[in-house]
Design a protein around this motif. Structure first.
Motif, mmCIF file in Angstrom:
data_model
loop_
_atom_site.group_PDB
_atom_site.id
_atom_site.type_symbol
_atom_site.label_atom_id
_atom_site.label_comp_id
_atom_site.label_asym_id
_atom_site.label_seq_id
_atom_site.Cartn_x
_atom_site.Cartn_y
_atom_site.Cartn_z
ATOM 1 N N ALA A 33 0.855 -1.185 0.000
ATOM 2 C CA ALA A 33 0.000 0.000 0.000
ATOM 3 C C ALA A 33 0.893 1.238 0.000
ATOM 4 O O ALA A 33 1.771 1.379 0.857
ATOM 5 C CB ALA A 33 -0.911 0.006 1.220
ATOM 6 N N PHE A 34 0.693 2.103 -0.960
ATOM 7 C CA PHE A 34 1.467 3.336 -1.082
ATOM 8 C C PHE A 34 0.588 4.503 -0.632
ATOM 9 O O PHE A 34 -0.526 4.673 -1.140
ATOM 10 C CB PHE A 34 1.917 3.552 -2.526
ATOM 11 N N VAL A 35 1.094 5.268 0.311
ATOM 12 C CA VAL A 35 0.351 6.398 0.873
ATOM 13 C C VAL A 35 1.034 7.679 0.421
ATOM 14 O O VAL A 35 2.225 7.881 0.679
ATOM 15 C CB VAL A 35 0.303 6.309 2.408
ATOM 16 N N ILE A 36 0.279 8.551 -0.250
ATOM 17 C CA ILE A 36 0.868 9.709 -0.930
ATOM 18 C C ILE A 36 0.320 11.025 -0.375
ATOM 19 O O ILE A 36 -0.896 11.194 -0.243
ATOM 20 C CB ILE A 36 0.539 9.691 -2.437
ATOM 21 N N ASP A 37 1.210 11.931 -0.080
ATOM 22 C CA ASP A 37 0.851 13.336 0.086
ATOM 23 C C ASP A 37 1.566 14.088 -1.035
ATOM 24 O O ASP A 37 2.773 14.311 -0.967
ATOM 25 C CB ASP A 37 1.296 13.870 1.445
ATOM 26 N N PRO A 38 0.842 14.449 -2.097
ATOM 27 C CA PRO A 38 1.518 15.020 -3.271
ATOM 28 C C PRO A 38 2.231 16.340 -2.978
ATOM 29 O O PRO A 38 3.296 16.608 -3.529
ATOM 30 C CB PRO A 38 0.395 15.200 -4.290
ATOM 31 N N ILE A 39 1.613 17.156 -2.117
ATOM 32 C CA ILE A 39 2.289 18.360 -1.630
ATOM 33 C C ILE A 39 1.917 18.521 -0.160
ATOM 34 O O ILE A 39 0.770 18.888 0.165
ATOM 35 C CB ILE A 39 1.896 19.634 -2.393
ATOM 36 N N ASP A 40 2.839 18.218 0.717
ATOM 37 C CA ASP A 40 2.641 18.517 2.129
ATOM 38 C C ASP A 40 3.120 19.949 2.351
ATOM 39 O O ASP A 40 4.234 20.303 1.986
ATOM 40 C CB ASP A 40 3.443 17.553 3.003
ATOM 41 N N GLY A 41 2.249 20.769 2.956
ATOM 42 C CA GLY A 41 2.555 22.188 3.061
ATOM 43 C C GLY A 41 1.916 22.968 1.933
ATOM 44 O O GLY A 41 2.496 23.930 1.420
ATOM 45 N N THR A 42 0.697 22.570 1.536
ATOM 46 C CA THR A 42 0.036 23.228 0.410
ATOM 47 C C THR A 42 -0.200 24.712 0.679
ATOM 48 O O THR A 42 -0.112 25.537 -0.243
ATOM 49 C CB THR A 42 -1.299 22.526 0.083
ATOM 50 N N PHE A 43 -0.503 25.069 1.932
ATOM 51 C CA PHE A 43 -0.696 26.484 2.252
ATOM 52 C C PHE A 43 0.559 27.279 1.894
ATOM 53 O O PHE A 43 0.476 28.362 1.302
ATOM 54 C CB PHE A 43 -1.036 26.642 3.734
ATOM 55 N N ASN A 44 1.729 26.737 2.247
ATOM 56 C CA ASN A 44 2.984 27.411 1.911
ATOM 57 C C ASN A 44 3.174 27.472 0.403
ATOM 58 O O ASN A 44 3.536 28.516 -0.151
ATOM 59 C CB ASN A 44 4.164 26.674 2.550
ATOM 60 N N PHE A 45 2.966 26.334 -0.250
ATOM 61 C CA PHE A 45 3.132 26.267 -1.703
ATOM 62 C C PHE A 45 2.255 27.301 -2.395
ATOM 63 O O PHE A 45 2.717 28.049 -3.274
ATOM 64 C CB PHE A 45 2.788 24.859 -2.191
#
Length: 278
Positions: A93-105
């Protein structure tokens, strides 16, 4: 032992970097007015980069590992039922956060990361956090230690800071903003007992600081698997101590109970008492 070969790990590292280069960085500081949407609040955002990056990572994973399970933050936002029983599978099982820190991004701040954890039979067996700006990775496989891998392929071991024995000598992070009252005000106030605090609004970068020996703790309230599985494994493989706030082990299926990561068990207990006491 994991069921990932060194070739698989190298492929995952390359995948995250490639998707960051094609789907994330071209949109950094280049988002249009329709490219950012609120989810639950003004502090909880999703951008076109999040969606496109997760879509690309998911497609590549399913192509290389056809029988795998993929749990992505944005896919779960659309279909929460994806979390039902996912961690019990004997498949990868692969668990993905494509962009952690989206608020910053979305704000044009260069503090974000791409996070991926690999789970099998209810256990996290690998974690990778990619920094698209610095173009490097922190990573670990269970039982093999944690490393920083640079873009030239060179690696160096990650080790948490030496224990200090006193809270007023420690620097760390506490995500009190997601807590309910009175815990919210209590933790925010108790941070003043520490030598200092950091607030990156990005677990990817906070785990990097902790595993690299630059801060001494990180406290979290909201537990979503894409936010913490990779970083928790990397922290422990770097020699750190991480538990839920009741002292229990953190498991992939856990969605509540808070999380405190520290340099060692003694510091963990000191910090829990200092940060949570009324």
């Amino acid at each position: 032992m994991t069921t990932l070969s060194s070739t698989d790990v190298d492929w995952l590292v390359t995948l995250l970097a490639g998707v960051a280069a094609t789907e994330i960085m071209p949109r950094f500081r280049n988002l249009g007015t329709g490219d950012v949407q609120q989810k639950t609040s003004a502090a909880d955002l999703v951008t076109e980069a999040d969606v496109s990056a997760e879509r690309a990572i998911t497609a590549a994973l399913l192509k290389r590992f056809p029988d795998c399970v993929v749990i992505g933050e944005e896919a779960v936002a659309d279909n929460p039922a994806l979390l039902d029983g996912w961690s019990k599978t004997d498949k990868l099982a692969f668990v993905i956060d494509p962009i952690d820190g989206t608020f910053n991004f979305a704000s044009g701040v260069a503090s974000f990361g791409v996070m991926l954890a690999v789970v099998k039979n209810g256990e996290t067996i690998a974690g990778i956090i990619h920094d698209p700006v610095g173009k490097d990775w922190i990573m670990a496989q269970k039982g093999s230690g944690a490393v920083l891998r640079r873009s030239d392929g060179q690696t160096s071991a990650l080790t948490v800071a030496a224990p200090l024995g006193a809270v007023d000598r420690m620097i760390g992070s506490a995500s009190w903003q997601y807590m309910d009252e009175p815990a919210r005000s209590r933790v925010a106030g108790n941070l003043g007992k520490c030598l200092g605090s950091v607030a990156y609004r990005c677990a990817a970068q906070e785990y990097r600081l902790l595993a690299g020996g630059h801060i001494h703790f990180a406290l979290y309230h909201k537990l979503m698997p894409w936010d913490h599985l990779a970083g928790s494994l990397i922290t422990m493989e770097a020699g750190g101590y991480l538990r839920r706030l009741d002292g229990s082990l953190y498991q992939p299926a856990d969605m509540d109970g808070g999380l405190l990561a520290a340099t060692d068990a003694d510091s963990w207990h000191l910090l829990r008492e200092a940060l949570l006491q009324a």
